[in-house]
Enzyme design. Sequence first.
Site, mmCIF file in Angstrom:
data_model
loop_
_atom_site.group_PDB
_atom_site.id
_atom_site.type_symbol
_atom_site.label_atom_id
_atom_site.label_comp_id
_atom_site.label_asym_id
_atom_site.label_seq_id
_atom_site.Cartn_x
_atom_site.Cartn_y
_atom_site.Cartn_z
ATOM 1 N N HIS A 1 -7.789 -5.731 -11.552
ATOM 2 C CA HIS A 1 -7.753 -5.109 -12.878
ATOM 3 C C HIS A 1 -6.365 -4.561 -13.233
ATOM 4 O O HIS A 1 -6.072 -4.356 -14.395
ATOM 5 C CB HIS A 1 -8.846 -4.048 -13.042
ATOM 6 C CG HIS A 1 -8.595 -2.747 -12.360
ATOM 7 N ND1 HIS A 1 -9.084 -2.449 -11.103
ATOM 8 C CD2 HIS A 1 -7.928 -1.650 -12.770
ATOM 9 C CE1 HIS A 1 -8.725 -1.226 -10.777
ATOM 10 N NE2 HIS A 1 -8.023 -0.714 -11.768
ATOM 11 N N ASP B 1 -11.977 -7.356 -6.788
ATOM 12 C CA ASP B 1 -10.989 -6.598 -7.559
ATOM 13 C C ASP B 1 -9.683 -6.494 -6.768
ATOM 14 O O ASP B 1 -9.117 -5.417 -6.582
ATOM 15 C CB ASP B 1 -11.506 -5.214 -7.948
ATOM 16 C CG ASP B 1 -10.661 -4.557 -9.035
ATOM 17 O OD1 ASP B 1 -9.731 -5.202 -9.569
ATOM 18 O OD2 ASP B 1 -10.907 -3.375 -9.346
ATOM 19 N N SER C 1 -4.549 2.936 -9.168
ATOM 20 C CA SER C 1 -5.244 1.696 -8.837
ATOM 21 C C SER C 1 -4.293 0.702 -8.191
ATOM 22 O O SER C 1 -3.190 0.478 -8.683
ATOM 23 C CB SER C 1 -5.834 1.061 -10.097
ATOM 24 O OG SER C 1 -6.899 1.813 -10.581
#
Length: 181
Positions: free
Chosen positions: A25, A55, A125
């Site tokens: 992402h 992911d 992230s």
Amino acid sequence: IIQIMTPYGTGSGFIIGDLIVTNSHVAGGLKEVVVSSKDIKRTIAKVIYDDSDYDIAFIKTKFDEPKNPLKLSSSVVKNGDTTIAIGHPYGLNYTATEGIVSKASRLYEDLEYIQIDAAINPGNSGGPLLNVKGDVIGVNTFIIQNANNLGFALPHFYVQEAIQNFKEVGEMDIIKCPSCK
């Protein structure tokens, strides 16, 4: 620790071997992203592997091998273990937070995650979650919005599996089919 910039925002990544590891992402389905770090000038880098199911994404660019390279842990993560999350939350470069493993194996959408209380925010992230030895035990992946320090990291064994599968194929520009598992 790498900062990753896209037209949609920024995130973090880290070097394992000759790859930059981040979240899918963060790469946002793009073929190229901009990366930079203390030792890598801001440059355009190629997204060579993208797996939206785990992911996870791998990015390739030229860089000198780090003096103190990160390595994936081979230890079992346990509840109560001390953790350090490093990344670039909200563009605040090289931010480190400490916490503990609240739950070593939390099942969410058919994958295990490490639940942590170390503060992670948007921009963290893709950054590494480290143990006290400095080994990577996970990839900081998501938080529960409006909760106090309720974060989740993809465990190191998924990263190791993805790297192994990627290298076995021996190709670049891999997009893993989410329905194929």
